[in-house]
Enzyme design. Structure first.
Site, short mmCIF file in Angstrom:
data_model
loop_
_atom_site.label_atom_id
_atom_site.label_comp_id
_atom_site.label_asym_id
_atom_site.label_seq_id
_atom_site.Cartn_x
_atom_site.Cartn_y
_atom_site.Cartn_z
N ASP A 24 -29.26 81.62 57.52
CA ASP A 24 -28.60 80.23 58.16
C ASP A 24 -29.29 79.13 57.44
O ASP A 24 -29.15 77.92 58.02
CB ASP A 24 -28.92 80.30 59.64
CG ASP A 24 -30.35 79.92 59.84
OD1 ASP A 24 -31.45 79.89 59.21
OD2 ASP A 24 -30.42 78.99 60.88
N GLU A 25 -29.60 79.49 56.43
CA GLU A 25 -30.35 78.11 55.72
C GLU A 25 -29.94 78.42 54.02
O GLU A 25 -30.21 79.28 53.36
CB GLU A 25 -31.83 78.58 55.52
CG GLU A 25 -32.82 77.32 55.95
CD GLU A 25 -34.30 77.69 56.04
OE1 GLU A 25 -34.98 77.30 55.51
OE2 GLU A 25 -34.53 78.88 56.76
N ASP A 38 -29.78 73.93 57.52
CA ASP A 38 -30.13 74.77 58.50
C ASP A 38 -29.40 74.81 59.60
O ASP A 38 -29.35 73.78 60.51
CB ASP A 38 -31.62 74.57 58.90
CG ASP A 38 -32.40 75.61 59.75
OD1 ASP A 38 -33.63 76.01 59.38
OD2 ASP A 38 -31.62 76.42 60.25
N MET A 39 -28.87 76.01 59.95
CA MET A 39 -27.96 75.97 61.32
C MET A 39 -28.86 75.94 62.56
O MET A 39 -30.02 76.39 62.58
CB MET A 39 -27.25 77.40 61.53
CG MET A 39 -26.26 77.86 60.36
SD MET A 39 -25.07 76.21 59.99
CE MET A 39 -23.96 76.24 61.47
P1 TTP Z 1 -33.93 79.68 62.16
O1 TTP Z 1 -33.21 78.96 61.43
O2 TTP Z 1 -35.51 79.70 61.91
O3 TTP Z 1 -33.83 79.36 63.56
P2 TTP Z 1 -32.46 78.98 64.66
O4 TTP Z 1 -31.43 78.76 63.69
O5 TTP Z 1 -32.31 79.89 65.51
O6 TTP Z 1 -33.14 77.61 65.41
P3 TTP Z 1 -33.52 76.18 64.62
O7 TTP Z 1 -32.29 75.53 65.20
O8 TTP Z 1 -34.76 75.80 64.90
O9 TTP Z 1 -33.04 76.43 63.17
O10 TTP Z 1 -33.47 81.21 62.13
C1 TTP Z 1 -32.08 81.69 61.95
C2 TTP Z 1 -31.70 82.65 62.69
O11 TTP Z 1 -32.78 83.74 62.14
C3 TTP Z 1 -32.06 82.66 64.14
O12 TTP Z 1 -31.04 82.24 64.96
C4 TTP Z 1 -32.42 84.33 64.51
C5 TTP Z 1 -32.93 84.60 63.09
N1 TTP Z 1 -34.44 84.76 63.53
C6 TTP Z 1 -35.11 86.16 64.04
O13 TTP Z 1 -34.39 86.83 64.10
N2 TTP Z 1 -36.49 86.22 63.85
C7 TTP Z 1 -37.31 85.03 63.99
O14 TTP Z 1 -38.45 85.12 64.09
C8 TTP Z 1 -36.77 83.64 63.35
C9 TTP Z 1 -37.56 82.64 63.32
C10 TTP Z 1 -35.27 83.60 63.32
MG MG Z 2 -31.63 77.63 61.89
#
Ligand code: TTP
Ligand code: MG
Length: 392
Positions: free
Chosen positions: A107-108, A11-12
């Protein structure tokens, strides 16, 4: 050494915000908030950089609230196209390690790295290499979890964010899971967590004390899954998604080609290359596509999705030929390509002994092994020998 820790979750970190910091270096180290905003403050936060999270800002929070908590942050609208572009780069890196990549979101991903150890070392070592490759290629940081199944790997990637690499060994499962909040269980949303909190359940350990039928009562058909997950049991397989991958080959001719026969000959040769690659990866696919470029650089593509999943040269060629015959060939052709998409694993139950599409599979396997041993040119089909190619 434990040898069944084959699932990796990646996960990014703060993905959208990190891409913004990457493209605008003066934002590095600063609170950056990306949101689907106009200027009216009515949008919500897509994500916040870790610097902004210190102020309590998180995804899905109204921008107006974020501005109260963190007025000095840099607020940016999202650039989906750019995030998709980087996401593709990341998935291409993952696919260098194994075709067994399941894309969960932008991103996952889950990877099954069983069978990759001889080449890349332990799963932890593979995790390290993935982090290194992604950092080198994109400049971005991710977190990785390694465990025996999907649930545990996903829990692992979240344990030490950002820039984490956590291995959950089989004898550590209870120790890791028990103290976690029930909110960490995928599928337990805010509402469910609240329901559980109301009856005094906050941690996974407490949830484990509930009987199976109590869980079923609370969670309905998900009760069984949940009962197993919190005990570290998860039998869900990593399933590669069709859009993750296609395999294709193309060739640019030394001299442009006018005759259909000659084009078909190249198409057959390319079909052999493509199917050899997919057989090697033990994949099958049911979308066939071709690409034709003429001497004026006009590119035409055609694709067809068929019912059966195929991996034989003859099948790919047959459908490729049909597609090519539909293309109006006005100008001499400079390039031709063929590929197969909507790929999935060729596992045992998909192998039908009586399928008319599979009857050449033994033949293809024999050809592949001869080519592996003696090189690509060592064996040719009779049709290839009807030499009409003036370009070689
Ligand atoms: P996530 O992997 O949930 O969050 P993240 O990568 O920003 O942070 P983390 O380090 O906790 O993993 O989501 C990936 C991307 O998806 C995030 O950068 C932006 C988008 N996203 C939204 O647009 N709305 C949301 O509610 C979420 C959870 C994510
Ligand atoms: Mg992420």
């Amino acid at each position: 050494m434990e040898n069944n820790l084959n699932i990796i979750h990646i996960d990014m970190d703060a993905f959208f915000a990190s891409v913004e910091q990457l493209d605008k270096p003066d934002l590095k180290g600063k609170a950056v908030i990306v949101g689907g905003v106009g200027l009216d403050n009515r949008g919500v936060v897509s994500t916040a950089s870790y610097e902004a999270r210190k102020y309590g800002v998180h995804s899905a929070m109204p921008i107006a609230k974020a501005k109260k908590l963190c007025p000095n942050a840099v607020y940016l609208p999202g650039r989906k196209k750019r995030y998709n572009e980087i996401s593709d780069q990341i998935f291409n890196i993952l696919l260098e390690f194994t075709p067994q990549v399941e894309r969960l979101s932008i991103d996952e991903a889950f990877l099954n790295v069983k069978g990759c150890h001889r080449l890349y070392g332990s799963s932890k070592e593979i995790g390290k290499q993935i982090k290194k490759r992604i950092k080198e290629k994109t400049g971005l940081v991710c977190s990785i979890g390694v465990a025996r199944n999907k649930f545990l790997a996903k829990i692992g990637s979240d344990l030490d964010k950002p820039d984490g690499l956590v291995v959950i060994k089989n004898n550590e499962i209870a120790e890791v899971l028990d103290p976690l909040s029930v909110k960490k269980i995928p599928g337990v949303g805010k509402k469910t967590a609240k329901k559980l909190n109301e009856i005094g359940i906050h941690k996974i350990e407490q949830l484990k004390n509930m009987e199976y039928n109590q869980l079923e009562h609370l969670f309905g058909k998900h009760g069984r899954l949940l009962y197993n997950l919190i005990r570290g049991i998860d039998n869900r397989k990593v399933s590669i998604n069709s859009e993750t991958k296609s395999i294709s080959n193309e060739t640019t001719f030394q001299n442009d080609i006018n005759e259909l026969d000659l084009l078909l000959k190249h198409l057959l040769e390319l079909s052999q290359k493509v199917t050899r690659r997919i057989r090697k990866k033990k994949l099958i696919g049911n979308t066939i596509f071709i690409k034709v470029k003429d001497n004026k650089f006009n590119v035409t593509t055609r694709r067809i999705t068929i019912k059966k999943y195929i991996d034989s040269t003859d099948d790919l060629y047959k459908f490729g030929k049909k597609l090519l015959e539909k293309v109006e060939l006005k100008n001499p052709i400079r390039l031709i390509g063929i590929g197969i998409a909507s790929l999935k694993e060729k596992n045992k139950e998909q192998l039908s002994l009586f399928s008319k599409y599979d009857d050449k599979s033994e033949f293809n396997i024999v050809i592949d092994s001869i080519k592996d041993k003696f090189g690509n040119k060592s064996i040719r089909r009779a049709r290839d020998l009807l030499e009409v190619d003036k370009n070689k």
